[in-house]
Design a protein around this motif. Structure first.
Motif, PDB file in Angstrom:
ATOM      1  N   PRO A   1      39.073  60.940  92.218  1.00  0.00           N
ATOM      2  CA  PRO A   1      38.146  62.025  91.881  1.00  0.00           C
ATOM      3  C   PRO A   1      37.181  61.592  90.791  1.00  0.00           C
ATOM      4  CG  PRO A   1      40.323  62.456  90.979  1.00  0.00           C
ATOM      5  CD  PRO A   1      40.460  61.256  91.865  1.00  0.00           C
ATOM      6  N   GLN A   2      36.084  62.303  90.693  1.00  0.00           N
ATOM      7  CA  GLN A   2      35.058  61.990  89.705  1.00  0.00           C
ATOM      8  C   GLN A   2      35.587  62.195  88.293  1.00  0.00           C
ATOM      9  OE1 GLN A   2      31.622  64.604  89.524  1.00  0.00           O
ATOM     10  NE2 GLN A   2      30.266  62.843  89.389  1.00  0.00           N
ATOM     11  N   LEU A   3      35.286  61.237  87.429  1.00  0.00           N
ATOM     12  CA  LEU A   3      35.708  61.315  86.039  1.00  0.00           C
ATOM     13  C   LEU A   3      34.713  62.165  85.254  1.00  0.00           C
ATOM     14  CD1 LEU A   3      36.666  57.585  85.361  1.00  0.00           C
ATOM     15  CD2 LEU A   3      38.241  59.495  85.511  1.00  0.00           C
ATOM     16  N   HIS A   4      35.209  63.182  84.563  1.00  0.00           N
ATOM     17  CA  HIS A   4      34.386  63.994  83.681  1.00  0.00           C
ATOM     18  C   HIS A   4      34.578  63.476  82.260  1.00  0.00           C
ATOM     19  CE1 HIS A   4      33.251  67.069  86.666  1.00  0.00           C
ATOM     20  NE2 HIS A   4      34.441  66.803  87.187  1.00  0.00           N
ATOM     21  N   VAL A   5      33.482  63.083  81.642  1.00  0.00           N
ATOM     22  CA  VAL A   5      33.541  62.356  80.371  1.00  0.00           C
ATOM     23  C   VAL A   5      32.755  63.115  79.310  1.00  0.00           C
ATOM     24  CG1 VAL A   5      32.952  60.189  79.195  1.00  0.00           C
ATOM     25  CG2 VAL A   5      33.813  60.145  81.541  1.00  0.00           C
ATOM     26  N   ALA A   6      33.288  63.111  78.100  1.00  0.00           N
ATOM     27  CA  ALA A   6      32.587  63.602  76.918  1.00  0.00           C
ATOM     28  C   ALA A   6      32.362  62.426  75.977  1.00  0.00           C
ATOM     29  CB  ALA A   6      33.387  64.689  76.213  1.00  0.00           C
TER      30      ALA A   6
ATOM     31  N   ILE B   1      35.302  51.840  82.155  1.00  0.00           N
ATOM     32  CA  ILE B   1      35.794  52.615  83.295  1.00  0.00           C
ATOM     33  C   ILE B   1      37.285  52.394  83.521  1.00  0.00           C
ATOM     34  CG2 ILE B   1      35.476  53.075  85.734  1.00  0.00           C
ATOM     35  CD1 ILE B   1      33.193  53.947  83.910  1.00  0.00           C
ATOM     36  N   THR B   2      37.756  51.161  83.347  1.00  0.00           N
ATOM     37  CA  THR B   2      39.173  50.895  83.603  1.00  0.00           C
ATOM     38  C   THR B   2      40.088  51.714  82.692  1.00  0.00           C
ATOM     39  OG1 THR B   2      38.643  48.666  84.368  1.00  0.00           O
ATOM     40  CG2 THR B   2      40.924  49.101  83.723  1.00  0.00           C
ATOM     41  N   PRO B   3      39.863  51.763  81.379  1.00  0.00           N
ATOM     42  CA  PRO B   3      40.720  52.640  80.564  1.00  0.00           C
ATOM     43  C   PRO B   3      40.570  54.118  80.924  1.00  0.00           C
ATOM     44  CG  PRO B   3      39.562  51.069  79.177  1.00  0.00           C
ATOM     45  CD  PRO B   3      38.960  50.974  80.541  1.00  0.00           C
TER      46      PRO B   3
ATOM     47  N   ILE C   1      43.081  56.574  79.350  1.00  0.00           N
ATOM     48  CA  ILE C   1      43.055  56.006  78.008  1.00  0.00           C
ATOM     49  C   ILE C   1      41.676  56.235  77.410  1.00  0.00           C
ATOM     50  CG2 ILE C   1      43.311  53.897  76.642  1.00  0.00           C
ATOM     51  CD1 ILE C   1      45.148  52.837  78.818  1.00  0.00           C
ATOM     52  N   VAL C   2      41.638  56.652  76.156  1.00  0.00           N
ATOM     53  CA  VAL C   2      40.381  56.946  75.470  1.00  0.00           C
ATOM     54  C   VAL C   2      39.865  55.673  74.806  1.00  0.00           C
ATOM     55  CG1 VAL C   2      39.298  58.268  73.626  1.00  0.00           C
ATOM     56  CG2 VAL C   2      41.021  59.344  75.081  1.00  0.00           C
ATOM     57  N   PRO C   3      38.683  55.175  75.191  1.00  0.00           N
ATOM     58  CA  PRO C   3      38.100  54.023  74.486  1.00  0.00           C
ATOM     59  C   PRO C   3      37.529  54.459  73.141  1.00  0.00           C
ATOM     60  CG  PRO C   3      37.224  54.259  76.730  1.00  0.00           C
ATOM     61  CD  PRO C   3      37.905  55.539  76.384  1.00  0.00           C
ATOM     62  N   VAL C   4      37.879  53.746  72.097  1.00  0.00           N
ATOM     63  CA  VAL C   4      37.350  53.977  70.755  1.00  0.00           C
ATOM     64  C   VAL C   4      36.462  52.799  70.410  1.00  0.00           C
ATOM     65  CG1 VAL C   4      37.902  54.439  68.354  1.00  0.00           C
ATOM     66  CG2 VAL C   4      39.415  55.265  70.143  1.00  0.00           C
TER      67      VAL C   4
END
Length: 739
Positions: free
Chosen positions: A159-164, A274-276, A281-284
């Motif tokens: 499914p489509q990733l919803h990102v903030a 995209i992989t995390p 997983i949240v990329p910081v």
């Protein structure tokens, strides 16, 4: 020998005791190992000891499980309390589910190939002829040279990733509890379907940036944030410090592309993000970039990193790859945009939202960027000029600053209170407008404008303080308590915004209608500026057209001999206006009769977007007053809201707030009146935004007005009542009895 020496020193009693102990120990030994002249015995534990050890381990395991369950219950409790405290309506819930529920369309599957059976060919007599008549393996697997490549079947995608996209500024000034609260909130956003990508901005007002220690500081604070997210118990975080690249050449010079589409800072490898995200997983990401040629690390501005991530996650790659077909590039970009949806930009800044001079709490609640960007920018520029003038003349009063300054009214209030260097009585972590660095506010405003300009209209931005983002909606470990009459429970702006796609408070809602917190009602009255959240919700929004433009011509009662606006003028699209009214009221309008009644009384028309919402206002003459154009009759004319309409598909959004604010702020700041049927479900919305209401006796109408109390005398009230009683509806169904 050792026992003998011990017996000589301590006597026969001690020696006998040790001999007995040594004998018992030998009986428990299973085997002896000889290493040189030393002897070691390996004892086999007894069944009772094994039971005791197993019991202890079992108790420890139960304790760990109970502790984990207790922690999980606490996390779930905070999560559900945050969701329940968002006050989302049924319409908001439907909108949220439509946006964040995975699509019901079946995923594209790989073609199912028939099983390879090159050797098992049987006939009716049961004789197996092996691979004699089968297809030769070398022929089946030989490459095929064709003129055009065969269409590739799409592999199954999730499914489509919803990102903030979250920018946290000055995290080094935040304590661990605040960071822990932010991590808990971002974890809850993840549970609701919105995964975060965090950009760490260590720039502080008192710090020259970048400096020699900025790289180490960025890495250190990024690790703190990742640790806070990991401690939330639901979300994992990963430090990604090698995803940002720095170009040596200026963007948009040699390749001819737009500068906002190709910045100096860019994402080097999309998979690092995209992989995390696909794994939850949240990329910081610290504000550190590597040059494309020498791979040398340099600190970069966090806003540039945010814009680079925006371009990447939004699928903007204007440069063609070598020998790439434009159609192939188009399909690739569409696939990238289907993979990720960048829904929100969240800026957590200790300064809070964007300041405003016309709000009692000093902050914009909602920013319609298409309409209000320039005015908000000029407001901040004027505040900067005012602050520089105030710092040079600390003891001067506001009257010396000039009445034309847009911040003069707000500064007058501020000068009667604390000094500029003191904290203002806002929410924890917030500061007053004069205590802030407006240059940073300008940068935040420009960043929001740049990000929203490349995203779909459904995307939005939220600016708030870290303390507000860490707010769980209630005190820690406090029992749930329903809000009392006239109060509003504190809400987490990030959770509320995700579920409703709205600000915490309506932008057209007067501050006095927000109610007071429970603790202040029990003790002493508190000004609304004490508890108003310094949060700004922004969208690309829509343009607002006002005819006539109040910035050029004030809305005044018509003067005989002067041209006046009519609905049949070319600047107004009458068919679309009629459709807007009929769609909003769900009734057919008698256009001819309506034009006959209002065309010579038009005060102005407000249109939002492409006729998604609007207001039509008229000048009405009270009963008993001659409409002869004299100064006396013009002074008695009543500003009347004849039609307030929003398309059904736009109802529940911010369109109504945009139109209402334009009416009371730009067109009729001194007040306007209107009427509505008593059973109209919109009356609650009207009631919260009006200065007063009155149910007209003997009718089915309720009257509303926004006129300040000081201007509302008995004569004005009677004129309002007379006008609201005397208006005859112009509906084609002629159901005036119901009205």
């Amino acid at each position: 020998m050792n026992l003998q020496n011990l017996a000589l020193r301590k006597g026969p009693g001690a020696a006998g005791h040790n001999i007995q102990s040594w004998t018992k120990r030998r009986k428990r030994c299973g085997s002896f190992h000889t290493i040189g002249s030393c002897y070691f015995a390996t004892a086999k534990p007894s069944p009772s000891q094994l039971k005791e050890e197993l019991a202890r381990e079992h108790v420890k395991d139960l304790s760990r499980k109970q502790k984990a369950k207790k922690q999980a219950r606490a996390i779930d409790r905070d999560f559900f309390m945050s969701v329940l405290g968002s006050s989302a309506t049924k319409r908001d819930a439907r909108s949220y589910l439509s946006r964040f529920t995975p699509s019901s369309e079946p995923l594209a599957r790989k073609p199912v190939l028939p099983p390879k059976d090159n050797s098992q060919i049987s006939y009716g007599n049961g004789v197996n002829l092996g691979g004699f008549y089968g297809t030769a393996r070398a022929v089946a697997e030989s490459p095929k040279f064709v003129q055009h490549p065969q269409g590739q079947t799409h592999s199954a995608t999730g499914p489509q990733l919803h990102v903030a996209l979250v920018k946290i500024r000055a995290p080094q000034t935040l304590n661990d509890d605040t960071l822990s609260g932010i991590g808990r909130t971002l974890s809850q956003l993840g549970r609701l379907g919105l995964t975060s990508v965090i950009v760490v901005d260590c720039k502080d007002r008192a710090q020259s940036y970048p400096d020699s220690n900025s790289r180490n500081l960025a890495i250190e604070q990024a690790n703190r944030i990742a640790t806070a997210l990991d401690a939330s118990g639901e979300t994992r975080a990963r430090l990604v410090d090698d995803a940002i690249g720095i170009s040596e050449k200026a963007p948009g010079v040699e390749d001819g592309s737009a500068a906002y589409l190709r910045g100096r800072v860019h994402v080097t490898l999309r998979k690092l993000l995209i992989t995390p995200l696909k794994r939850g997983i949240v990329p910081v990401i610290p504000s550190i970039g590597y040059t494309d040629s020498s791979q040398t690390s340099f600190p970069v501005q966090a806003d540039e990193v945010v814009l680079a991530l925006t371009r990447e996650l939004a699928g903007f790659q204007p440069a063609l790859l070598p020998d790439e077909d434009p159609d192939v590039m188009k399909e690739r970009l569409q696939a990238l945009r289907k993979e990720v949806s960048l829904d929100r930009l969240i800026i957590l800044d200790p300064l809070g939202g964007i300041p405003s001079s016309d709000r009692p709490n000093g902050y914009h609640v909602f920013l319609n960027m298409e309409q209000e960007f320039e005015s908000a920018k000029q407001d901040l520029v004027g505040a900067n000029l005012l602050e520089s003038d105030q710092s040079s003349q600390k003891d001067d009063r506001v009257s010396d600053l000039g009445a034309s300054n847009p911040f003069s009214k707000f500064v007058e209030t501020e000068l009667t209170g604390p000094r500029k260097s003191e904290r203002s009585p806002l929410m924890p972590g917030a500061t007053s407008v004069l205590d802030t660095d407006n240059t940073q506010h300008l940068q935040n405003l420009q960043l929001v404008r740049s990000v929203l300009s490349v995203l779909p209209p459904s995307s939005s931005a939220l600016l708030t303080t870290p303390d507000e983002a860490a707010n769980s909606g209630r005190e820690r470990n406090a029992p749930f308590q329903a809000p009392e009459v006239g109060t509003r429970r504190l809400r987490n702006p990030l959770i509320h915004n995700l579920l409703t796609d709205k600000p915490v408070f309506s932008s057209s809602l007067p501050v006095g209608r927000l109610g007071l917190p429970t603790h202040s009602m029990k003790n002493e009255p508190v000004s609304p500026t004490v508890y108003m959240t310094p949060t700004t919700f922004a969208k690309h929004g829509m343009s607002v057209s006002i005819f006539p433009d109040p910035k050029v011509t004030r809305w005044e009662p018509p003067t005989p001999g002067k041209p006046r606006l009519r609905l049949t003028d070319s600047q107004i699209d009458l068919p679309r206006l009629v459709h807007l009214i009929e769609d909003s009221f769900n009734r057919k309008l008698d256009v001819e009769d309506y034009l006959k009644r209002v065309n010579e009384r038009i005060a102005g028309v407000i249109i939002a977007g492409e006729y998604e919402g609007g207001a039509l206002l008229t000048w009405e003459t009270p009963p008993g007053v001659l409409d002869d154009g004299t100064a006396e009759s013009r002074a008695r004319m009543v500003p009347y809201l004849d039609k307030f309409a929003v398309l059904k598909r736009s109802q529940g959004s911010s369109v109504a707030d945009v139109v209402f604010r334009a009416m009371v702020r730009d067109c009729f700041p001194s007040g306007v009146c209107w009427r509505s049927r008593r059973n109209n479900p919109v009356n609650k919305w009207y009631f919260e935004r009006s200065r007063g209401t009155w149910k007209l006796p003997g009718t089915n109408w309720a009257m509303f007005w926004t006129t300040p109390d000081l201007s509302m005398d008995q004569q004005t009230f009677r004129d309002y009542e007379g006008v609201c009683r005397g208006i005859v509806p112009s509906w084609a169904d002629n159901k005036t009895i119901l009205d």
